[in-house]
Write an enzyme that holds these catalytic residues in place. Structure first.
Site, PDB file in Angstrom:
ATOM      1  N   HIS A  93       2.094 -29.081  18.698  1.00  0.00           N
ATOM      2  CA  HIS A  93       1.915 -29.765  17.416  1.00  0.00           C
ATOM      3  C   HIS A  93       1.109 -28.866  16.480  1.00  0.00           C
ATOM      4  O   HIS A  93       0.368 -27.987  16.948  1.00  0.00           O
ATOM      5  CB  HIS A  93       1.126 -31.065  17.603  1.00  0.00           C
ATOM      6  CG  HIS A  93       1.887 -32.164  18.277  1.00  0.00           C
ATOM      7  ND1 HIS A  93       1.434 -32.792  19.412  1.00  0.00           N
ATOM      8  CD2 HIS A  93       3.059 -32.773  17.962  1.00  0.00           C
ATOM      9  CE1 HIS A  93       2.296 -33.743  19.768  1.00  0.00           C
ATOM     10  NE2 HIS A  93       3.286 -33.745  18.912  1.00  0.00           N
TER      11      HIS A  93
ATOM     12  N   CYS B 156      -5.683 -36.306  19.634  1.00  0.00           N
ATOM     13  CA  CYS B 156      -4.535 -37.184  19.894  1.00  0.00           C
ATOM     14  C   CYS B 156      -4.909 -38.461  20.622  1.00  0.00           C
ATOM     15  O   CYS B 156      -4.108 -39.381  20.695  1.00  0.00           O
ATOM     16  CB  CYS B 156      -3.436 -36.437  20.632  1.00  0.00           C
ATOM     17  SG  CYS B 156      -3.948 -35.757  22.167  1.00  0.00           S
TER      18      CYS B 156
END
Ligand code: CIR
Length: 253
Positions: free
Chosen positions: A161, A248
């Site tokens: 990511h 996250c």
């Protein structure tokens, strides 16, 4: 400033989570203890923490950051690129309902995971990855613009990511790993270079002038300290085994 955080307790099924880390299977009991300490750290930063129940059918569901983007103006449900994660979205929608009267939504063929989104004030950088495609990014930019916000697409490669290699620490400071250090989109920031052996620490989180930093990365730690921030270290070893970074594990707003 942030007031709330949403987290989801890991399920024992996390052992089946997606990973390319090659660090072995997580220890569930240790992961739960680390998750508790993560919650404590959020509370120490002054946040009210909303704790959601584990979802056994979704091994990666504790990584709540990927399934929604919360901005000061709106909440947006994502459409994860990972097939096994798409079903997590309806569960986060239920949790967000209590806070946000209406939510936007990314729709197929667009895909987007919010680990690919980095907020800098009213602007949102959106990385194109295996999980986030150009249609998903464009849909997000449209929604943001309807709310007086903006977004731009970041070309990148080699990262799960965007925020795997990048963290904005406010005050123009940015942690950067690998290609992100010299990426033209970020040349106007004060970039702090994270060394290869400490790559995992490139995902650190600013919360109300404290920076949460994963434990065990001394060079990154001292670089962040030198910027003048308070630091809270968190042992993330069991989540690192699933490619999960500090950011996250929570949605902050
Ligand atoms: C996944 O591969 O989707 C999870 N095992 C890890 C997600 C990490 N999310 C993030 O860094 N935003």
């Amino acid at each position: 400033m942030f007031t709330y955080a949403i987290v989801r307790k890991p399920s024992e099924s996390m052992l089946d989570g997606i990973t390319e880390a090659n660090l072995g299977l997580p220890n569930y009991v240790l992961a739960l203890a680390q998750h508790q300490d993560y919650i404590l750290a959020l509370q120490q930063c002054g946040l009210k923490v909303i704790q959601l129940e584990p979802l056994a059918e979704y091994p990666d569901a504790c990584f709540v950051e990927d399934v929604a983007l919360i901005t000061p103006k709106c909440a947006i449900l994502t459409h994860p690129g990972a097939a096994t994660r798409k079903g997590e979205v309806m569960y986060i929608a239920a949790a967000l309902d209590k806070f946000f009267p209406s939510t936007g939504k990314i729709e197929a063929p667009g895909t987007l995971e919010a680990g690919d989104i980095m907020m800098v004030g009213k602007h949102y950088y959106i990385g194109l990855s295996q999980r986030t495609n150009a249609q998903g990014a464009k849909q997000l930019i449209d929604i943001l613009e309807r709310h007086g916000l903006s977004g731009s697409i970041v070309e990148m490669s080699g990262l799960l990511h965007l925020k795997t290699g990048l963290s904005y620490l406010e005050n123009n400071h940015m942690l950067t790993f690998g290609d992100m250090y010299s990426h033209p989109d970020f040349s106007h920031f004060n970039r702090i270079k994270i060394e290869t052996e400490e790559a995992y620490a490139a995902n650190s989180v600013w919360i109300n002038d404290t920076v949460l930093v994963p434990k065990g990365f001394p060079k990154a730690l001292s670089a962040i300290k030198n910027l003048g921030y308070k630091i809270r270290e968190i042992d993330m070893s069991e989540f690192q085994k699933l490619d999960g970074g500090l950011s996250c594990l929570s949605l902050r707003f």
